[in-house]
Design an enzyme around this catalytic site. Structure first.
Site, PDB file in Angstrom:
ATOM      1  N   GLU A 118       9.493  -3.457  12.891  1.00 20.94           N
ATOM      2  CA  GLU A 118       9.328  -2.428  11.868  1.00 20.94           C
ATOM      3  C   GLU A 118       8.014  -1.712  12.156  1.00 20.94           C
ATOM      4  OE1 GLU A 118       9.512  -1.923   7.018  1.00 20.94           O
ATOM      5  OE2 GLU A 118       8.601  -3.729   7.846  1.00 20.94           O
TER       6      GLU A 118
ATOM      7  N   PHE B  85       0.802  -1.221   0.000  1.00 18.95           N
ATOM      8  CA  PHE B  85       0.000   0.000   0.000  1.00 18.95           C
ATOM      9  C   PHE B  85       0.832   1.266   0.000  1.00 18.95           C
ATOM     10  CE2 PHE B  85       0.656  -0.589   4.607  1.00 18.95           C
ATOM     11  CZ  PHE B  85       0.998   0.706   5.006  1.00 18.95           C
TER      12      PHE B  85
ATOM     13  N   CYS C 283       9.690   1.406   3.310  1.00 20.05           N
ATOM     14  CA  CYS C 283      10.647   0.406   3.774  1.00 20.05           C
ATOM     15  C   CYS C 283      12.061   0.952   3.827  1.00 20.05           C
ATOM     16  CB  CYS C 283      10.597  -0.834   2.891  1.00 20.05           C
ATOM     17  SG  CYS C 283      11.195  -0.574   1.211  1.00 20.05           S
TER      18      CYS C 283
ATOM     19  N   SER D 256       5.851  -6.981   4.029  1.00 26.83           N
ATOM     20  CA  SER D 256       6.461  -7.270   5.327  1.00 26.83           C
ATOM     21  C   SER D 256       7.269  -8.559   5.273  1.00 26.83           C
ATOM     22  CB  SER D 256       5.384  -7.392   6.405  1.00 26.83           C
ATOM     23  OG  SER D 256       4.608  -8.561   6.191  1.00 26.83           O
TER      24      SER D 256
ATOM     25  N   GLU E 267      -5.200  -3.804  -1.767  1.00 25.79           N
ATOM     26  CA  GLU E 267      -6.618  -3.462  -1.814  1.00 25.79           C
ATOM     27  C   GLU E 267      -6.932  -2.192  -1.016  1.00 25.79           C
ATOM     28  OE1 GLU E 267      -6.085  -6.468   1.569  1.00 25.79           O
ATOM     29  OE2 GLU E 267      -5.213  -5.986  -0.388  1.00 25.79           O
TER      30      GLU E 267
END
Length: 499
Positions: free
Chosen positions: A382, A149, A281, A226, A176
């Site tokens: 994270e 996303f 990230c 992830s 989504e």
């Protein structure tokens, strides 16, 4: 309410599963869009469309492919603002961040436009008497991408332009949570002349992902997300005989040496930690201060962080927008509210932040934690939000050891004026991307992006030469031809006879 459907075979295909997901405006909290969630049968239809298109696209000429990609690049450039507005509406990032995302995706489209030089083969002549050996790279077939996303336009453009330039057809399963940007990318590709079925966009959840991982006609899977999901995708897709590149999570560190320009380091820490609300990230989420500079560095970070204006992404004065969902906002906030009990000093607490007139938005302010223990949740996980951790060490060696002990190895940076120290750092740090006085060392398009350790599963990084190799496979041909002078009796090619 707006509806987002699939894009299969060059046209809109209405969702038929009966399952829909909400798409929320992060600035208002209002679910003003719904997105179709694909069934197994709809996944099969998208793959079948891609497989049918591959029959001709896979053998199309390089000049045909690159001509389409050049037109596509021009259309993307003309529609930058439109695509950025879609990103802001569904992700929440400010318009300038969204424009930067589109620009970084365009870099890879430009790389794909020059694919002709990257797909050249090799030839060795006379390896033995009258024997030549040549090697070429050929496309795989149908490949799929599963994207996150946080960069709904850029990460898909890190995948499909190179894949289709190499002769593959593509099925994209975007997040989504913010699906509209990827759908617009596909529509523009069709407008540029990409044949129907070469690029398909399939919206969905775990049902769609699981089917792509096992589908016998999908040759390769690209993923960004992830670490737990990346590990799962690598294991399942590999077990089903697919080529996999799965990029996982990160805990990116920035080492600040005593000789560094602390103003530059503080500027870098603020932009790298809080830009795009920390939902990237490559965000710097841990600053490692060496020696006695910690207090001064923290003070400079606070001074800058307190000036950041938070507001709706479509407000040109906003410098940071909301988080993607309320649930994610609450998860990020939990790391801050629980930090003091785990030994951190909470210097800035952004958990109670709201924006007047947008009280239902997914807001969180900037948070700064100091003296963070390495066994705390805020350091180990994270967070994926605007939370910056500061750790203190006495020496360069202690800092590098701390950073190398992390299970992640995505990106890292060092701030110093000493070239020798920077050189040692480049060689000694265990990460895939290194910045020297550069806080977010995302490589340009003609180099490859990817981490080490738990930040990457698979052998290939994304885009650049690694991306081209991932989306092609090698073939070597060994050839022996008789000398024309040895032609059969009665055949005269004008050569002297070998007799």
């Amino acid at each position: 309410m707006k509806t987002v459907n699939h894009w299969i075979g060059g046209k809109t295909v209405e969702g038929a599963s009966g399952n829909w997901g909400p798409v929320t405006d992060p600035a208002t909290g209002a679910p003003d869009t719904r997105v179709a969630l694909a069934s197994v049968e709809e996944v099969d239809a998208a793959v079948a469309s891609a497989k049918a298109a591959y029959a001709t696209w896979g053998t199309s000429s390089l000049s045909t492919r690159t001509a389409i990609l050049f037109r596509y690049r021009a259309l993307l450039d003309a529609h930058r603002d439109e695509i950025a507005a879609l990103i802001t509406a569904e992700h929440g990032k400010v318009h300038s961040d969204a424009l930067g995302e589109v620009a970084r995706g365009l870099e890879i489209v430009e790389l794909a436009c020059g694919i002709t030089t990257q797909l050249k083969g090799e030839l060795s002549t006379q390896v033995s008497n009258r024997v030549d050996v040549s090697s070429i790279r050929q496309s795989l077939g149908v490949v799929a991408g599963i994207t996150p996303f946080n960069f709904p336009a850029m990460v898909p453009m890190w995948m499909f332009p190179i894949a289709v330039a190499c002769g593959n057809t593509f099925v994209l399963k975007p997040s989504e949570k913010d699906p509209s940007a990827s759908l617009r990318l596909a529509q523009l590709a069709t407008e540029a002349g990409l044949p129907d079925g070469v690029l398909n966009v399939l919206h969905g959840d775990k049902v769609a992902v699981d089917r792509l991982l096992e589908h016998p006609d999908v040759a390769a899977i690209s993923f960004v997300g992830s670490t737990p999901i990346a590990r799962h995708i690598h294991q399942v897709a590999s077990a089903n005989g697919k080529r996999v590149q799965a990029l996982g999570g990160a805990k990116n560190h920035m080492l600040v040496l005593p000789d560094a320009d602390l103003d530059a380091a503080a500027d870098a820490a603020v932009s790298a930690a809080y830009g795009s609300a920390g939902e990237r990230c490559m965000a710097i989420s841990a600053v490692v201060a060496v020696g006695s500079i910690g207090d001064e560095l923290v003070a400079k970070i606070v001074e800058r962080a307190e000036k950041i204006k938070i507001g709706p992404g479509n407000d040109p004065t906003s410098e940071m927008g909301p988080l993607i969902t309320a649930a994610h906002r609450d998860k990020v906030a939990s790391y801050v509210t629980g930090a003091a009990a785990q030994g951190s000093t909470v210097v800035l607490d952004g958990t109670g932040y709201t924006v007047e007139g947008f009280e239902n938005g997914h807001w969180i302010g900037l948070s700064l934690l100091d003296n963070v223990p390495t066994d705390s949740d805020a350091y180990r996980d994270e967070i994926f939000g605007p939370v910056l951790c500061v750790l203190r060490v006495d020496t360069y060696e202690e800092g590098v050891a701390l950073m190398n002990a992390s299970p992640f190895g995505n990106g890292t940076a060092i701030f110093t004026r000493d070239g020798g120290a920077a050189r040692r750092f480049q060689l000694e740090i265990e990460a895939g991307m290194v910045g020297v006085n550069v806080p977010i060392p995302v490589p340009v398009g003609y180099h490859s992006f990817g981490g080490w350790k738990d930040s990457l599963f698979g052998d290939h990084h994304i885009y650049g030469n690694d991306g081209i190799h991932f989306y092609t496979r090698g073939k070597v041909t060994t050839t022996r031809w008789p000398d024309p002078a040895d032609a059969p009796s009665g055949v005269d090619l004008g050569f002297p006879r070998n007799n």
